[in-house]
Write an enzyme that holds these catalytic residues in place. Structure first.
Site, PDB file in Angstrom:
ATOM      1  N   HIS A   1      -9.641  38.907  11.891  1.00  0.00           N
ATOM      2  CA  HIS A   1      -9.480  37.479  11.639  1.00  0.00           C
ATOM      3  C   HIS A   1      -9.748  36.669  12.908  1.00  0.00           C
ATOM      4  O   HIS A   1     -10.356  35.591  12.855  1.00  0.00           O
ATOM      5  CB  HIS A   1      -8.061  37.227  11.126  1.00  0.00           C
ATOM      6  CG  HIS A   1      -7.712  35.793  10.947  1.00  0.00           C
ATOM      7  ND1 HIS A   1      -6.830  35.132  11.777  1.00  0.00           N
ATOM      8  CD2 HIS A   1      -8.116  34.879  10.039  1.00  0.00           C
ATOM      9  CE1 HIS A   1      -6.710  33.881  11.384  1.00  0.00           C
ATOM     10  NE2 HIS A   1      -7.476  33.698  10.341  1.00  0.00           N
TER      11      HIS A   1
ATOM     12  N   GLU B   1     -13.386  36.367  13.354  1.00  0.00           N
ATOM     13  CA  GLU B   1     -13.918  35.383  12.403  1.00  0.00           C
ATOM     14  C   GLU B   1     -13.881  33.979  13.014  1.00  0.00           C
ATOM     15  O   GLU B   1     -14.849  33.219  12.936  1.00  0.00           O
ATOM     16  CB  GLU B   1     -13.113  35.423  11.110  1.00  0.00           C
ATOM     17  CG  GLU B   1     -13.525  34.373  10.089  1.00  0.00           C
ATOM     18  CD  GLU B   1     -12.363  33.869   9.274  1.00  0.00           C
ATOM     19  OE1 GLU B   1     -12.221  32.630   9.157  1.00  0.00           O
ATOM     20  OE2 GLU B   1     -11.592  34.700   8.754  1.00  0.00           O
ATOM     21  N   HIS B   2     -12.780  33.637  13.635  1.00  0.00           N
ATOM     22  CA  HIS B   2     -12.682  32.339  14.317  1.00  0.00           C
ATOM     23  C   HIS B   2     -13.679  32.240  15.466  1.00  0.00           C
ATOM     24  O   HIS B   2     -14.352  31.223  15.639  1.00  0.00           O
ATOM     25  CB  HIS B   2     -11.265  32.149  14.865  1.00  0.00           C
ATOM     26  CG  HIS B   2     -10.270  31.699  13.846  1.00  0.00           C
ATOM     27  ND1 HIS B   2      -9.520  30.551  13.993  1.00  0.00           N
ATOM     28  CD2 HIS B   2      -9.882  32.241  12.659  1.00  0.00           C
ATOM     29  CE1 HIS B   2      -8.721  30.412  12.951  1.00  0.00           C
ATOM     30  NE2 HIS B   2      -8.922  31.431  12.128  1.00  0.00           N
TER      31      HIS B   2
ATOM     32  N   GLU C   1      -1.556  28.896  13.458  1.00  0.00           N
ATOM     33  CA  GLU C   1      -1.846  29.121  12.038  1.00  0.00           C
ATOM     34  C   GLU C   1      -0.822  30.075  11.443  1.00  0.00           C
ATOM     35  O   GLU C   1      -0.318  29.856  10.327  1.00  0.00           O
ATOM     36  CB  GLU C   1      -3.250  29.693  11.876  1.00  0.00           C
ATOM     37  CG  GLU C   1      -3.644  29.997  10.437  1.00  0.00           C
ATOM     38  CD  GLU C   1      -5.024  30.626  10.330  1.00  0.00           C
ATOM     39  OE1 GLU C   1      -5.324  31.210   9.276  1.00  0.00           O
ATOM     40  OE2 GLU C   1      -5.801  30.557  11.302  1.00  0.00           O
TER      41      GLU C   1
END
Length: 460
Positions: free
Chosen positions: A86, A89-90, A166
């Site tokens: 993840h 991905e950012h 987040e």
């Protein structure tokens, strides 16, 4: 990727019932009808470097969805590096030599499109929705960052804080999010699906630039990716563009996707409970380790989809009728099934007690419905109704331009084939009452379950 949301990072199995409608819709269409039925009519080819390409023509508007799916997700992360898939991905939005940090999405927007990305246990995917004549630019940019990502220490540190925030907002700030992580960790004995997609807070905080680049160099390559384009285009039109932008990229000859650990047999039913004053109403849920496309008995997958609709598919389902309508002990009740993945599947049941109802009575009522299926079976009428619903919802999904792309991307990264996708209606029509009952008996095993109860406050 600042400010973006990884769409498939849903916070764990406890909150999945909250999005059961969406999740069910995805499962229902993870296998589309045969090409001669005219639902998706996919066209396929493979580039010389090993990149698979699927085209889903839809000529209703001059628009395309361009998606690149990588066969790597949270389940592939090194031990102690949870969240790295993840995180990367950012970081994929942080730029290359050609495209400065933050410019990727700005360029997409300036060309009238929109873009995003999402990570799951089994894959990471990136997409853009643009006018057809902007597709070559999207392909050029996506191919560029597949092999030319540039990261500096400052941007990595900044994005790490973004992800930590987040996590605080989506997991730590809610009792459901916190509890969901604990349920997910309890559900699996050794499988990496037990790790949260977003990562554990302590491990996110220790992720480095070197960790991200190592993961990127290992998994981001054309021979570990699937290009899916849906919209106003054909394979004949797309192939020269794919060869120009993606076909020139070198394959990673050393690529080796980790073999997922085998989940050992579950031999004892587990329970997990928690309470929090922020919880307005108590909730009950049970999950069973279940057969999937790649685990247990794959032949049971479609029967379990049918069973999910019979037990929990709306107001005509067994659970809703028995608990909400007839007994009045539940305000809501339903079921879900997740079976198109690389690891074990999961079959979930959930209910919220009606005001004044006892959650123990609620659990006994759910158990009674499970026993009814196991001992008395289901009826041909229930099977026919569920089959009609599943086929109809698959047809209706054609109205979404991106749905075909998501169907094929998520299926292929799980190890299925285009033909597996296309043959789904025929296999659904072949399911019998005996198949459904056999699947229920094989999967509704108490020792393979976790029961979870979240309450407003500590019981007195």
């Amino acid at each position: 990727m600042t400010g973006r949301r990884s769409l498939d990072d849903d916070g764990g199995p406890y909150v999945r019932p909250l999005i059961a409608g969406l999740a069910a819709a995805m499962v229902l269409t993870l296998f589309a009808p045969r090409a001669d039925a005219g639902l998706f009519d996919p066209q396929t080819f493979t580039l010389d470097n090993g990149m698979e390409v699927v085209v889903v023509p839809d000529h209703r508007a001059p628009v395309v969805v361009h998606m690149v799916w990588y066969r790597v997700g949270a389940a592939d992360e090194p031990k102690g590096k949870s969240g790295i898939a993840h995180f990367l991905e950012h970081l994929m939005f942080k730029g290359t030599e050609k495209i400065p940090p933050g410019e990727f999405s700005r360029i997409v927007a300036a060309n009238g499109g929109r873009d995003n990305a999402f990570t799951s246990q089994d894959y990471t995917a990136y997409f853009q929705v643009v006018a057809k004549d902007r597709l070559p630019l999207m392909m050029e940019m996506e191919a560029d960052r597949m092999v030319n990502l540039r990261l500096d220490a400052e941007s990595v540190a900044t994005e790490r804080q973004v992800i930590l925030e987040e996590r605080r907002q989506r997991t730590d700030a809610t009792p459901q999010g916190q509890f969901g992580e604990q349920v997910q960790a309890t559900f699996y004995l050794s499988h990496p699906y037990s790790e949260p997609i977003i990562g554990w807070e302590e491990e996110i905080g220790s992720l480095t630039r070197e960790d991200a680049l190592a993961f990127y160099e290992q998994f981001y390559a054309p021979n570990n990716a699937i290009l899916v384009v849906a919209g106003d285009i054909t394979a004949e039109e797309l192939k020269p563009l794919a060869e120009k932008h993606y076909g020139v990229l070198p394959a990673n000859e050393a690529l080796e996707r980790p073999t997922l650990p085998h989940e050992p047999p579950h031999r004892a039913a587990r329970r997990i409970t928690d309470s929090d004053p922020r919880v307005a109403e108590p909730s009950w849920q049970r999950q069973y380790i279940a057969d999937s496309a790649n685990w247990g008995e794959p032949d049971n997958v479609i029967a379990l989809q049918v069973l999910g609709d019979i037990l929990g598919g709306g107001s005509t389902s067994r659970l809703y009728r028995a608990l909400v309508v007839e007994q009045g002990i539940a305000a809501s009740a339903g079921a879900w099934y997740s079976g198109v993945n690389r690891g074990p599947g999961a079959f979930g049941l959930y209910a919220t007690p009606a005001r004044g109802a006892d959650i123990e009575d609620l659990e006994r009522a759910v158990d009674a419905e499970i026993r009814r299926v196991i001992e008395d079976g289901v009826t041909q009428e229930e099977l026919d109704r569920a089959r009609t619903v599943l086929l109809a919802e698959a047809v209706y999904m054609r109205d979404s331009l991106s749905q075909g792309a998501r169907v094929f991307g998520s299926s292929l990264v799980a190890g299925l084939t285009v033909e597996d996708v296309e043959s789904w209606p025929d296999r659904l029509r072949a399911v019998t009452v005996d198949d459904v009952v056999r699947a229920a008996r094989a999967n509704f095993r108490p020792e393979a379950s976790v029961t979870a109860i979240l309450s407003p406050e500590n019981p007195s």
